[in-house]
Design a protein around this motif. Sequence first.
Motif, short mmCIF file in Angstrom:
data_model
loop_
_atom_site.label_atom_id
_atom_site.label_comp_id
_atom_site.label_asym_id
_atom_site.label_seq_id
_atom_site.Cartn_x
_atom_site.Cartn_y
_atom_site.Cartn_z
N ARG A 115 10.73 -8.57 16.48
CA ARG A 115 11.74 -8.96 17.46
C ARG A 115 12.17 -7.74 18.26
NH1 ARG A 115 15.19 -13.23 13.71
NH2 ARG A 115 13.50 -13.60 12.23
N ILE A 116 12.59 -7.99 19.49
CA ILE A 116 13.04 -6.89 20.35
C ILE A 116 14.25 -6.22 19.70
CG2 ILE A 116 14.02 -6.27 22.58
CD1 ILE A 116 11.13 -7.02 22.79
N PRO A 117 14.19 -4.93 19.42
CA PRO A 117 15.35 -4.25 18.81
C PRO A 117 16.53 -4.23 19.79
CG PRO A 117 13.34 -2.90 18.68
CD PRO A 117 13.06 -4.02 19.63
N PRO A 118 17.75 -4.45 19.32
CA PRO A 118 18.92 -4.41 20.22
C PRO A 118 19.22 -3.01 20.71
CG PRO A 118 19.60 -4.68 17.93
CD PRO A 118 18.11 -4.81 17.94
N ALA A 119 18.79 -2.00 19.96
CA ALA A 119 19.02 -0.60 20.34
C ALA A 119 18.06 0.28 19.54
CB ALA A 119 20.47 -0.21 20.05
N TRP A 120 18.01 1.54 19.91
CA TRP A 120 17.16 2.47 19.18
C TRP A 120 17.73 2.68 17.77
CZ3 TRP A 120 12.50 4.52 20.39
CH2 TRP A 120 12.05 4.30 21.69
N SER A 121 16.81 2.75 16.80
CA SER A 121 17.19 2.94 15.40
C SER A 121 16.28 3.99 14.79
CB SER A 121 17.05 1.61 14.64
OG SER A 121 15.68 1.19 14.65
N LEU A 122 16.56 4.35 13.53
CA LEU A 122 15.72 5.33 12.85
C LEU A 122 14.29 4.82 12.70
CD1 LEU A 122 18.10 6.70 10.05
CD2 LEU A 122 17.30 7.88 12.11
N ALA A 123 14.14 3.52 12.41
CA ALA A 123 12.80 2.95 12.26
C ALA A 123 12.04 3.00 13.58
CB ALA A 123 12.90 1.51 11.76
N LEU A 124 12.74 2.71 14.67
CA LEU A 124 12.09 2.72 15.98
C LEU A 124 11.72 4.15 16.39
CD1 LEU A 124 11.30 0.53 17.97
CD2 LEU A 124 13.42 0.97 19.23
#
Length: 448
Positions: free
Chosen positions: A268-277
């Motif tokens: 799914r499209i991430p809502p914001a940048w994260s550590l995984a992204l």
Amino acid sequence: MRAPHAIAILAGAVLLAYANAFGAAYQFDDFAAILAHPAAQGLAGWWQALPGIRPLLKLSYALTAELGGGAVAVHATNIAIHALNACLLWALWRRWLPGLAPSLECVEPAALLGALLFALHPAATEAVTYASGRSISLAAAFGLAALLADDVARAQPSRRVLAWAGPVLFALALAVRETALVIPALPLLRAWACGQSLRDELWRLRRYAGVLGAAALAALATPGYHVFFGVSLATRDLAAQAMGQVLAHGYLIAHPLLGRTNVDPDLRIPPAWSLALVACALLLVALVAVMLAARRRRPWLAFAIGWYFLWLAPANSLLPRLDLANDRHLYPALAGPALALACLLARRHAGRVAALALCAALTLATLHRNADYRSETALWQATVRDSPRKSRAWLNLGYARRLDGDLVQAAAAYRCALRLDPANAQAAIDLDLVAPGDREPARCPPDG
């Protein structure tokens, strides 16, 4: 190694790994794209549907129907295409490896092993055992044939007719699937990896530019492509697409490339940048850095990484798709990592022993995955196991259970689909059909 021996080994390996795929059931998109599509039902329907998108792909299905073939014939054709692709890769690698890996003494074993690893990898099953996956494998067949024809034409410049074989095969690949547009970039990639002149290579590829121009005009004149690209561009904006594709590439590397297949991954499209992204983005940057650094000392590695990214570029870059990634799009890209691994293993005797063990393990993994395609229920059971929080997977499992006549289990699957996505109108309609007035609680993976 003599060509008949290599072809026999590759064909035999494919037949062994896909021995249980001939009787696979139709799945998912197969019903709309093959069974219910007039252009796939016979030559008359195919002709009436012109102009349409992917005409050569639909012609292949129409010919099977015209000859009276059913599901077994469709799957047998897919398996034959896959075997052909393995043989084309072997022929290509044995011609290209002397330039890409000049210090490699065992070119023939490496070329054969690279083709074998591609042929046996379970990530290929979605482009082979899934009937609708033919768009990927058939386009790859024409594309690989174009690359091979182009290389033969280089060796025999006096035979001018050979110079047109590659562009014609490239045009056929585009008529199967538009993502084949990357094919002319692959000789450029090889020239770059080998330190050859890119200007000379571009001039040699001028006929391919003409084919691309003609294909673009044909697409503009085809109403189906207007809809196709219109839906794509309306799917999401560029920023969301960028984040989604960073995640998609991370998934492709960490899952199907490592043998963890899934026909409907929960991306799914991430809502914001994260550590995984960020980790996915760093992985991509690292691979590009390795490609650039390896060019001088290990051009085969630079080429293999570039091959992987080039084949994935049309479906997994700027142009949005409804699904962020599918395993079948890895099919032609898979040949790059397979070649790199083959070059590593072929250098030492211990590596060759490991290669045999790896081929055996991949064969077993492919046989195991093919078993999931034996029925719709089996495939979607495997899918909800791997995507337990995806509503669509539960919806499709419910539909499969309903076709089996198991209305109790169908209702249970529909409840899970609704619990995960209360706005899933199709799940609500289907649940009301199999269990009118149902108020049972859903028993599926808990929230969290």
